[in-house]
Design an enzyme around this catalytic site. Structure first.
Site, PDB file in Angstrom:
ATOM      1  N   HIS A 168       0.840  -1.200   0.000  1.00 28.64           N
ATOM      2  CA  HIS A 168       0.000   0.000   0.000  1.00 28.64           C
ATOM      3  C   HIS A 168       0.880   1.257   0.000  1.00 28.64           C
ATOM      4  O   HIS A 168       0.694   2.155  -0.803  1.00 28.64           O
ATOM      5  CB  HIS A 168      -0.912  -0.039   1.229  1.00 28.64           C
ATOM      6  N   GLU A 169       1.858   1.263   0.912  1.00 33.41           N
ATOM      7  CA  GLU A 169       2.702   2.444   1.034  1.00 33.41           C
ATOM      8  C   GLU A 169       3.559   2.635  -0.217  1.00 33.41           C
ATOM      9  O   GLU A 169       3.756   3.754  -0.673  1.00 33.41           O
ATOM     10  CB  GLU A 169       3.608   2.337   2.266  1.00 33.41           C
ATOM     11  N   HIS A 172       1.831   4.338  -2.982  1.00 31.78           N
ATOM     12  CA  HIS A 172       1.798   5.797  -2.812  1.00 31.78           C
ATOM     13  C   HIS A 172       3.052   6.414  -3.398  1.00 31.78           C
ATOM     14  O   HIS A 172       3.003   7.464  -4.034  1.00 31.78           O
ATOM     15  CB  HIS A 172       1.734   6.159  -1.324  1.00 31.78           C
ATOM     16  N   GLU A 237      -6.302   6.729  -1.246  1.00 31.33           N
ATOM     17  CA  GLU A 237      -6.184   5.603  -0.316  1.00 31.33           C
ATOM     18  C   GLU A 237      -6.851   4.359  -0.901  1.00 31.33           C
ATOM     19  O   GLU A 237      -6.325   3.264  -0.795  1.00 31.33           O
ATOM     20  CB  GLU A 237      -6.810   5.943   1.031  1.00 31.33           C
TER      21      GLU A 237
END
Lengths: 545, 181
Positions: A168-169, A172, A237
């Protein structure tokens, strides 16, 4: 195409342009206001050039504008080119230790994720020394990027869960929306973080004093950072969650990780407010994050966690209750039916948080007392151990097993534990086993003071002298400045539950006592009774020292 | 007039073919680099296995054949070079390794041995890297095949004789997830 996000990254640059524009405007407005102020104060020097109002002077406006461009370029350069290091310094993150098993696993997992995403970008792993559970990603214009994970998250998530969070990070970072958030943060949010720290320092000194005028500029920057939330959308997100699933092919692990993080301490307090848009879950639990609708979408930086978890679970055809059951089952297996509810962090004597301890472990810890600060594993509030019902039972159990004969029905006003009725100077007083405070009937005080069986060690004598001197000084100061008695927390009488009166024993013997006028009892905090005795016996007054 | 239109059309066609050709080539190279990524990880796994085997050998006297299977699977995998065959042999090795990990769970002594734990972590990580790089490789191969087989491209592809790439196929029980925390 698998994950090549170059075009998305291109789209993001105009937003960074907007940030610069906002910053420039801010500088311009402040500078104009400042120069206008000078014009008003010294009108004579500028009257030749025309009007006293600055907007009639295009030359001055232009000069200010050029000056502002110069300043804001410097500001922009310094905060956005070193953003990774600045943010890392602010949260005190360090490079992981390669000899540490858990840290090594973190590095490995990050490498795996980079392979899964096709080795697009080098990402530096960082560890935040905090027991909370959160993760954040930063990248800056120099092309450096880092993922920082708290120790709590590292050690409490399983391998796949951590993998999902890292995926997930890193999305980003790869997609570039981390870049815009980082720049927004380092331009405006870092000042919020700094201000947070400054405020917490100054809190004890002067609460009503307000901010120093020099902070006004910072203050404006902080308020701007809230406005920036408008530009940072929640959608990113969701997109990062989706990309994480694409990389790890494991939606359940991410859902579990989100669930665990949201039900634990997310780092409120350690991760400052300006950095929230970089985190996987907002460190502050806010209502607006959990709600939907136009305004909530506009203002908040993170989407509702419940919705995120639900979306993820839908991919795996699971329901929320299934997952909760699975997680709780695991806990039960691991810790003999001890639920997370009954785990505590404890503040030890050197002011370090320890734990989380299970209840059986708490029984073994000798230094914990009703006055110790504790924090429940599942909640955010810090409280005294005496305010927790479960721990009170634990203390009571301990007390009944060791001093069952002496237990009275009066409870200590501080520890909420039964006082022990013990012999003292041939009479009886009530004393708390934990905080050593004593409750004495007023008519017994004179008896105790007259009798001299109790011997005092050097510590009490020294303490007595110090207390006398200190209180004398306070009294003197108060008289001269005409201030009221400082409002230390009043204690409730253990018998009638009304507030007790705080006063000195007498003006000659300055020992602070709490007295209840209704029940005719006096409460001495730990050692105070001995100090009073010592003072009177040895005739220690402040003047005689 | 007509000739100039004709020339223009031919020019456009040529440019179009060049663009398609270049796109296919760039994807083909991506496939190659993705494969080499897998290869790196496979090599790393081959290097790690002897260490793990020698570390656990002392504790696992009664599991000789499990260890032996891992060792033989490793040697055969290392000695195959053709892609399809290699994939198959590597899968055998993965299976043998999973078996070893499962057996290792039975020996609590191993869990307190930091050396073994470290090696196991390394191997697990490498296994995952293999799985991820294979996933990435297969994604790219899928793109490549779509590129080759979709309509106008397939004419160009067949003209220049591009060959379709192989998927790295695996059996269902893949990507191990041991939990030892």
């Amino acid at each position: 195409m698998p994950i090549t996000f170059i075009d998305i990254e291109k789209q993001k640059t105009w937003r960074i342009g907007i940030f610069y524009f906002i910053l420039l405007c801010l500088y311009y407005i402040v500078a104009i206001a400042f120069v206008q102020g000078i014009f008003f104060i010294f009108p004579i020097f500028f009257i030749k050039t025309g009007s006293i109002f600055i907007w009639n002077n295009p030359h001055t406006l232009l000069i200010i504008f050029i000056f502002c461009v110069f300043l804001s370029v410097i500001h922009f350069y310094f905060s956005s080119f070193n953003a990774v290091q600045n943010v890392m310094k602010n949260i005190e993150a360090t490079i992981p230790d390669t000899n540490d098993g858990i840290h090594k696993r973190f590095i490995n997992i990050l490498n795996e994720i980079q392979i899964a995403s096709g080795n697009v970008k080098k990402i530096q792993p960082m560890v935040i020394p905090s027991l909370s559970m959160n993760a954040l990603a930063v990248s800056d214009l120099r092309g450096e990027s880092a993922v920082a994970i708290t120790e709590g998250l590292l050690s409490r998530l399983s391998r796949q869960q951590l993998e999902a969070v890292l995926a997930h990070e890193s999305y980003h970072i790869i997609s570039g929306d981390c870049l815009e958030a980082t720049i927004a943060t380092s331009l405006f949010g870092l000042y919020a973080a700094m201000l947070d720290k400054l405020q917490s320092f100054g809190e004890d000194e002067k609460r009503e004093g307000g901010l120093h005028p020099a902070f006004i500029f910072f203050w404006i920057l902080v308020k701007m950072s809230y406005l920036l939330n408008l530009l940072i959308s929640r959608e990113r997100e969701y997109r990062a969650d989706a990309a994480s699933v694409r990389m790890t092919r494991n939606p359940v692990a991410l859902a579990e990780a989100l669930y665990l993080i949201s039900n634990n301490w997310r780092g409120t307090g350690t991760i400052s407010s300006g950095l929230e848009m970089l985190c996987v879950i907002n460190p502050k639990e806010s209502e607006i994050d959990e709600s939907e609708g136009f305004w909530a979408n506009l203002i908040s930086t993170h989407p509702p966690i419940k919705k995120r978890i639900k979306t993820l679970l839908n991919m795996a055809h699971l329901s929320l209750s299934d997952m909760e059951k699975k997680i709780n089952d695991k806990h039960e297996k691991a810790e003999d039916i001890e639920t997370t509810e009954n785990r505590y962090y404890v503040l030890d004597k050197s002011n370090q948080w320890q734990g989380p301890y299970t209840t059986s472990e708490l029984k073994e810890i000798s230094w914990i007392s009703p006055g110790t600060w504790i924090k429940k594993f599942s909640s955010e509030d810090i409280e005294r151990a005496s305010e927790d019902d479960f721990l009170n039972c634990l203390f009571l159990e301990h007390l009944t097993s060791s001093h069952s004969k002496h237990i009275s029905d009066i409870k200590c006003p501080l520890c909420k534990q039964p006082l022990l009725k013990i012999p003292y100077e041939r009479t009886y007083i009530y004393r708390c086993h934990y905080c050593r405070g004593s409750l004495v009937d007023n008519d017994k005080i004179h008896r105790i003071l007259a009798r001299r069986e109790q011997k005092f060690n050097e510590r009490i004598t020294a303490l007595a002298k110090a207390v006398q001197l200190d209180n004398q000084k306070n009294l003197f100061y108060r008289k001269n400045n005409n201030t009221k008695l400082e409002t230390r927390q009043l204690i409730r009488c253990p018998k009638c539950q009304n507030f007790m009166m705080k006063r000195f024993y007498s003006l000659a013997y300055l020992v602070e006592i709490d007295r209840c006028g209704i029940c005719n009892v006096t409460w001495f905090e730990s050692d105070e009774l001995e100090i009073l005795q010592c003072v009177i016996e040895n005739k220690i007054t402040a003047n005689s020292i | 007039m007509i000739t100039s239109i004709f020339i223009a059309i031919v020019l456009i066609l040529i440019i179009w073919v060049i663009i398609i050709y270049n796109n296919i080539i760039s994807l083909k190279n991506q496939v190659k680099s993705a494969w080499s990524q897998i290869d790196v990880q496979l090599k790393r796994r081959h290097d790690l296995i002897p260490n793990l085997v020698s570390a656990v050998k002392g504790y696992m006297q009664y599991e000789r054949d499990v260890l032996q299977r891992v060792v033989t699977a490793r040697t055969t995998a290392m000695n195959t070079f053709r892609m399809l065959e290699k994939a198959e042999k590597e899968n055998l090795l993965t299976e043998a390794l999973h078996n070893l990990f499962a057996v290792m769970e039975k020996y609590p002594v191993l869990k307190s041995n930091t050396n073994v734990l470290e090696l196991q972590e390394e191997l697990v990580s490498t296994e995952n890297k293999i799985a991820f790089s294979r996933q990435f490789y297969n994604d790219i191969v899928a793109n490549y095949s779509t590129m080759l087989e979709s309509f106008p491209n397939n004419i160009v592809a067949s003209f220049f004789k591009f060959e379709p790439a192989e998927y790295f196929r695996v059996k269902e029980t893949e990507k191990i997830k041991p939990e030892y925390n």
